[in-house]
Design a protein around this motif. Structure first.
Motif, PDB file in Angstrom:
ATOM      1  N   VAL A  90      -9.118  16.906 -69.082  1.00 51.61           N
ATOM      2  CA  VAL A  90      -9.680  15.734 -68.418  1.00 51.61           C
ATOM      3  C   VAL A  90      -9.325  14.507 -69.239  1.00 51.61           C
ATOM      4  O   VAL A  90      -8.754  14.626 -70.329  1.00 51.61           O
ATOM      5  CB  VAL A  90     -11.215  15.861 -68.271  1.00 51.61           C
ATOM      6  N   LYS A 116     -18.402   9.228 -69.487  1.00 54.23           N
ATOM      7  CA  LYS A 116     -17.907  10.139 -68.452  1.00 54.23           C
ATOM      8  C   LYS A 116     -16.544  10.719 -68.820  1.00 54.23           C
ATOM      9  O   LYS A 116     -15.822  10.167 -69.640  1.00 54.23           O
ATOM     10  CB  LYS A 116     -17.771   9.404 -67.111  1.00 54.23           C
ATOM     11  N   TYR A 117     -16.203  11.840 -68.174  1.00 57.49           N
ATOM     12  CA  TYR A 117     -14.831  12.335 -68.223  1.00 57.49           C
ATOM     13  C   TYR A 117     -14.284  12.339 -66.806  1.00 57.49           C
ATOM     14  O   TYR A 117     -15.036  12.383 -65.834  1.00 57.49           O
ATOM     15  CB  TYR A 117     -14.714  13.702 -68.901  1.00 57.49           C
ATOM     16  N   HIS A 118     -12.961  12.234 -66.698  1.00 57.28           N
ATOM     17  CA  HIS A 118     -12.311  11.977 -65.423  1.00 57.28           C
ATOM     18  C   HIS A 118     -11.227  13.000 -65.129  1.00 57.28           C
ATOM     19  O   HIS A 118     -10.552  13.485 -66.036  1.00 57.28           O
ATOM     20  CB  HIS A 118     -11.699  10.570 -65.433  1.00 57.28           C
ATOM     21  N   GLN A 131      -6.097  10.175 -64.965  1.00 51.96           N
ATOM     22  CA  GLN A 131      -6.088   8.959 -65.786  1.00 51.96           C
ATOM     23  C   GLN A 131      -6.057   7.704 -64.927  1.00 51.96           C
ATOM     24  O   GLN A 131      -6.209   6.599 -65.429  1.00 51.96           O
ATOM     25  CB  GLN A 131      -4.930   8.972 -66.773  1.00 51.96           C
ATOM     26  N   CYS A 182      -8.218   7.241 -62.348  1.00 53.32           N
ATOM     27  CA  CYS A 182      -9.529   7.067 -61.718  1.00 53.32           C
ATOM     28  C   CYS A 182     -10.001   5.627 -61.919  1.00 53.32           C
ATOM     29  O   CYS A 182      -9.890   5.072 -63.014  1.00 53.32           O
ATOM     30  CB  CYS A 182     -10.540   8.033 -62.321  1.00 53.32           C
ATOM     31  N   GLY A 190     -12.840   4.647 -62.292  1.00 53.66           N
ATOM     32  CA  GLY A 190     -13.915   4.634 -63.285  1.00 53.66           C
ATOM     33  C   GLY A 190     -13.421   4.287 -64.682  1.00 53.66           C
ATOM     34  O   GLY A 190     -14.206   3.934 -65.559  1.00 53.66           O
ATOM     35  N   LEU A 191     -12.112   4.363 -64.887  1.00 55.23           N
ATOM     36  CA  LEU A 191     -11.525   4.020 -66.188  1.00 55.23           C
ATOM     37  C   LEU A 191     -10.987   2.585 -66.231  1.00 55.23           C
ATOM     38  O   LEU A 191     -10.460   2.160 -67.256  1.00 55.23           O
ATOM     39  CB  LEU A 191     -10.379   4.995 -66.514  1.00 55.23           C
ATOM     40  N   CYS A 207     -17.388  12.365 -63.990  1.00 59.08           N
ATOM     41  CA  CYS A 207     -17.377  11.132 -63.210  1.00 59.08           C
ATOM     42  C   CYS A 207     -17.722  11.455 -61.755  1.00 59.08           C
ATOM     43  O   CYS A 207     -17.187  12.395 -61.195  1.00 59.08           O
ATOM     44  CB  CYS A 207     -15.986  10.502 -63.298  1.00 59.08           C
ATOM     45  N   CYS A 239     -14.354  10.780 -59.262  1.00 62.38           N
ATOM     46  CA  CYS A 239     -13.205  11.687 -59.155  1.00 62.38           C
ATOM     47  C   CYS A 239     -13.572  13.173 -59.203  1.00 62.38           C
ATOM     48  O   CYS A 239     -12.696  14.012 -59.040  1.00 62.38           O
ATOM     49  CB  CYS A 239     -12.155  11.347 -60.218  1.00 62.38           C
TER      50      CYS A 239
END
Length: 75
Positions: A28, A38-40, A43, A45, A47-48, A71, A74
Motif C-alpha cells: 500500500v 491512512k494507507y492507500h 499512489q 488516490c 486522499g494523498l 483510506c 480507495c
C-alpha cells in the motif's frame, strides 16, 4: 441476454475482481507527513493530494504497525 443472467454474470465478474485484488494487495502507499493516518491502494488516490511528506510503498503489515488505517476513498 435476460436480466437475471446479466446479474449473475456481473456478480461473478465482481467476485473474480475482488479475489484478484485481495491477492495482490500486499503493498500500500502511505504519506510520510506527520499528520498522515491512512494507507492507500494506489499512489494516485486523491486522499494523498495534500501529503506534506513523501508517498512511499510499504507492506500492509508495516502500515498497520505504524497505526495507519485503510483510506475510505480507495478501499
Amino acid at each position: 441476454m435476460k436480466l437475471k443472467m446479466k446479474v449473475k454474470v456481473a456478480i461473478a465478474t465482481l467476485a473474480i475482481a475482488m479475489m484478484s485484488f485481495s491477492g495482490s494487495a500486499n503493498y500500500v502507499y502511505i504519506c510520510t507527513g506527520g499528520s498522515a493516518k491512512k494507507y492507500h491502494a494506489t499512489q494516485n488516490c486523491r486522499g494523498l493530494n495534500r501529503c506534506k511528506g513523501d508517498v512511499v510503498k510499504v507492506s500492509v503489515e508495516d502500515a498497520k504497525s505504524k497505526g495507519r488505517t485503510a483510506c475510505k476513498i480507495c478501499f
